[in-house]
Enzyme design. Structure first.
Site, PDB file in Angstrom:
ATOM      1  N   ILE A 186       0.907  -1.065  -0.170  1.00 37.17           N
ATOM      2  CA  ILE A 186      -0.004  -0.180  -0.027  1.00 37.17           C
ATOM      3  C   ILE A 186       0.872   1.410   0.140  1.00 37.17           C
ATOM      4  O   ILE A 186       0.505   2.234  -0.303  1.00 37.17           O
ATOM      5  CB  ILE A 186      -1.005  -0.009   1.205  1.00 37.17           C
ATOM      6  CG1 ILE A 186      -1.878   1.026   1.067  1.00 37.17           C
ATOM      7  CG2 ILE A 186      -0.228   0.184   2.513  1.00 37.17           C
ATOM      8  CD1 ILE A 186      -3.467   0.662   2.027  1.00 37.17           C
TER       9      ILE A 186
ATOM     10  N   LYS B 276      -4.668 -14.573  14.107  1.00 33.78           N
ATOM     11  CA  LYS B 276      -3.551 -15.371  13.514  1.00 33.78           C
ATOM     12  C   LYS B 276      -4.107 -16.956  13.673  1.00 33.78           C
ATOM     13  O   LYS B 276      -3.909 -17.807  12.808  1.00 33.78           O
ATOM     14  CB  LYS B 276      -2.260 -15.395  14.142  1.00 33.78           C
ATOM     15  CG  LYS B 276      -1.337 -14.083  13.623  1.00 33.78           C
ATOM     16  CD  LYS B 276      -0.977 -14.141  12.187  1.00 33.78           C
ATOM     17  CE  LYS B 276      -0.474 -13.112  11.569  1.00 33.78           C
ATOM     18  NZ  LYS B 276      -0.337 -13.034  10.148  1.00 33.78           N
TER      19      LYS B 276
ATOM     20  N   TYR C 135      -4.273  -9.673  17.574  1.00 34.88           N
ATOM     21  CA  TYR C 135      -3.358 -10.357  16.616  1.00 34.88           C
ATOM     22  C   TYR C 135      -3.212 -11.751  16.750  1.00 34.88           C
ATOM     23  O   TYR C 135      -3.475 -12.417  15.780  1.00 34.88           O
ATOM     24  CB  TYR C 135      -2.064  -9.335  16.879  1.00 34.88           C
ATOM     25  CG  TYR C 135      -0.741  -9.988  16.136  1.00 34.88           C
ATOM     26  CD1 TYR C 135      -0.700  -9.883  14.616  1.00 34.88           C
ATOM     27  CD2 TYR C 135       0.357 -10.561  16.779  1.00 34.88           C
ATOM     28  CE1 TYR C 135       0.459 -10.572  13.994  1.00 34.88           C
ATOM     29  CE2 TYR C 135       1.465 -10.948  15.989  1.00 34.88           C
ATOM     30  CZ  TYR C 135       1.324 -10.932  14.578  1.00 34.88           C
ATOM     31  OH  TYR C 135       2.514 -11.428  13.922  1.00 34.88           O
TER      32      TYR C 135
HETATM   33  C1  AKB Z   1       5.078  -9.160  17.276  1.00 29.86           C
HETATM   34  O1  AKB Z   1       5.874  -8.925  18.179  1.00 29.86           O
HETATM   35  O2  AKB Z   1       4.052  -8.688  17.099  1.00 29.86           O
HETATM   36  C2  AKB Z   1       5.945 -10.055  16.055  1.00 29.86           C
HETATM   37  C3  AKB Z   1       5.300 -11.368  16.211  1.00 29.86           C
HETATM   38  C4  AKB Z   1       6.166 -12.121  17.305  1.00 29.86           C
HETATM   39  O3  AKB Z   1       4.493 -11.904  15.557  1.00 29.86           O
HETATM   40  N1  AKB Z   1       7.086  -9.657  15.859  1.00 29.86           N
END
Ligand code: AKB
Length: 312
Positions: A35, A146, A142
């Site tokens: 992007i 994932k 996150y």
């Molecule tokens: C993070 O710290 O969010 C990344 C990971 C460990 O996926 N580096």
């Protein structure tokens, strides 16, 4: 002939992976997109286009126009940035994956690569030598995105035979391209500050051990996984990969062997809680036995490379 599309090519992994794949294949076979404007290190090395990872019709258009056969989707909102706006992180991380999986089936892509992370693990997971299949209750948005993504990759493989492959990266340490909003980023900042001012204030506390990997190992792991024959890929969730594990005071001590006056102090912030939810070390024996993974960089070798390159 394989034709590869990289989404998120200007990020920390993207820059080095694009350059490595262009060496392995040819410059013209690897189309880099992001992007953002093209990264300095990519300029002049091959085709580049602006692409928003959330724009399904632009993605489909480029896949058809360039006759793409493989896609690496690297665009993501990482752990620390994700906690500031969880809904946005979920939308970006999931929508970009789901639309790619659908396009992958529809356009009969040969292979898709999608990175996962040690962030899938949470405080209920055993912390030492954490195995691939264990208790998985992520605590960051996150990590949740994932883990959900891993399940979707497995589902698309199972249901439609889509060849999706994935690694759970630990913290990645690199000097060519900057990290973007992770909890493990301290292990890169520390080198820059050691050289700039001789002092670093760590946002993770003393004694916070995390699994880490030098970028060269991460790129090699990714390409080795993608080039392994399909029958060797026994997990369609995501493979644990590991190389080293250290705490802020241990990396500081290693830097001190190069810069004797280097000092560190600690001012833990909201990222401390994220780090405390993650494993301290990882068991990657499934990757070793299935497709032959073996790391090359330990703390000493990585620190030496980082300081040599950053000194210029
Ligand atoms: C993070 O710290 O969010 C990344 C990971 C460990 O996926 N580096």
């Amino acid at each position: 002939m394989e034709k590869i599309l990289i989404i998120g090519a200007c990020g920390q992994i993207g820059v080095e992976l694009t350059l490595a794949l262009r060496k392995e294949y040819s410059n013209q076979q690897v189309i880099a997109t992001d992007i953002r404007d093209e990264h300095e290190l990519l300029k002049g090395t091959g085709p580049y286009a602006i692409l928003n990872a959330m724009d399904a019709s632009a993605l489909l258009e480029i896949i058809r126009k360039e006759k793409i056969t493989q896609v690496y989707l690297l665009a993501a909102v990482l752990s620390a940035t994700g906690e500031k706006d969880p809904k946005r992180a979920w939308d970006i991380n999931m929508q970009s994956l789901m639309q790619l999986l659908d396009i992958g089936v529809q356009e009969k892509l040969h292979k898709i690569y999608w990175p996962s992370s040690i962030a899938v693990f949470g405080t209920s997971t055993p912390k030492q030598n954490t195995v691939q299949k264990t208790i998985i209750e992520p605590q960051t948005v996150y990590g949740i995105s994932k883990y959900a993504g891993e399940l979707w990759c497995q589902y698309y493989n199972d249901r439609w035979g889509l060849d999706v492959r994935s690694l759970r990266y630990p913290g990645l340490i690199s000097w060519k391209s900057a990290p973007g909003g992770g909890t493990t980023d301290y292990a890169i900042e520390i080198f820059h500050e050691a050289l700039r001012s001789g002092h670093y204030t760590s946002f993770l506390d003393k004694g916070t051990y995390l699994p880490m990997m030098y970028m060269d190992d991460a790129i090699r792991a990714t390409i080795e996984l993608m080039e392994s024959p399909s029958e060797k890929i026994k997990s369609r969730m995501s493979y644990n990969v590991s190389a080293m594990s250290f705490s802020p005071e241990e990396i500081a001590a290693e830097i001190r062997t190069h810069i004797p006056n280097f000092t560190i102090d600690y001012a833990p912030d909201f990222r401390q809680k994220i780090a405390e939810g993650w494993p301290q070390s990882i068991d990657d024996s499934a990757a070793t036995s299935d497709w032959g993974w073996k790391p090359e960089f330990d703390l000493r070798k990585m620190a030496n490379e980082m300081l040599t390159h950053l000194k210029g």
